[in-house]
Every structure is written in C-alpha cells, then in structure tokens.
Design a protein around this motif. Structure first.
Motif, PDB file in Angstrom:
ATOM      1  N   TYR A  43      26.347  11.168  52.697  1.00  0.00           N
ATOM      2  CA  TYR A  43      26.392  11.809  51.384  1.00  0.00           C
ATOM      3  C   TYR A  43      27.382  12.959  51.404  1.00  0.00           C
ATOM      4  CZ  TYR A  43      25.219  14.503  47.286  1.00  0.00           C
ATOM      5  OH  TYR A  43      25.307  15.187  46.119  1.00  0.00           O
ATOM      6  N   LEU A  44      28.230  12.988  50.407  1.00  0.00           N
ATOM      7  CA  LEU A  44      29.113  14.106  50.098  1.00  0.00           C
ATOM      8  C   LEU A  44      28.988  14.331  48.607  1.00  0.00           C
ATOM      9  CD1 LEU A  44      32.320  13.033  52.039  1.00  0.00           C
ATOM     10  CD2 LEU A  44      30.798  14.895  52.643  1.00  0.00           C
ATOM     11  N   HIS A  45      29.401  15.471  48.129  1.00  0.00           N
ATOM     12  CA  HIS A  45      29.304  15.743  46.699  1.00  0.00           C
ATOM     13  C   HIS A  45      29.950  14.614  45.890  1.00  0.00           C
ATOM     14  CE1 HIS A  45      28.991  17.936  43.001  1.00  0.00           C
ATOM     15  NE2 HIS A  45      30.287  17.784  42.796  1.00  0.00           N
TER      16      HIS A  45
END
Length: 93
Positions: A43-45
């Motif tokens: 997960y990344l923004h």
C-alpha cells in the motif's frame, strides 16, 4: 515459481491468510481464504496491491494479483473490503 525447486522458500516469504504478517488481521471471517493461502500486500497513498496464491475449495491453487491505483485516501477501506471479497470468491471456486 510455484512449481519451481525453490517453491518452499518462495512460498514461506508470503504471509498466511488470517494467521501472520500483514494478513494477520485480515481474512478472519469464516468463509474467507483457507489457511493454506499465501498473500502479499502493498500500500502507498492511492495505490493498493494484493497478490499471492489462494487455495480453492477443490484444493487447487489459484495465482492472482489485484492492483488498484488513483483512488483518494478515504477510499482505502472500501478498496480493502473489495480485495477481501474477491479473495473469498476465488477461494470458493
């Protein structure tokens, strides 16, 4: 890689659905992927990735990869729920 000589080492690098690693708190509900399923989460923004091997009802292993991008931070929980539903459906095939 699943059928490769190095398969045990490769699969041990994945978390067990609902048991350990980043998937420990996910897939706790009855009817989700079996404890034989191996998953990786990223997960990344604005980006979410979930990939691995899901054990089906017939004990077949399904390789899959889900990638989602370009969504606002407020939608992350909804994306996670969608990923969980997809994994549950795959495990029932």
């Amino acid at each position: 890689m699943y059928r490769d000589f190095y398969s045990p080492e490769y699969l041990s690098s994945f978390s067990i659905a609902g048991v350990d690693g980043t998937e420990k708190k996910r897939f706790k509900k009855k009817g989700g992927p079996s404890k034989q399923s191996r998953l990786k989460i990223g997960y990344l923004h604005g980006f979410s990735g979930l990939a691995g091997y899901i054990e089906s009802r017939n004990h077949d292993h399904i390789a899959f990869c889900l990638l989602t991008n370009g969504f606002p931070k407020d939608y992350y929980e909804s994306i996670k729920q969608l990923e969980d539903k997809i994994c549950t459906i795959l495990s029932k095939n």
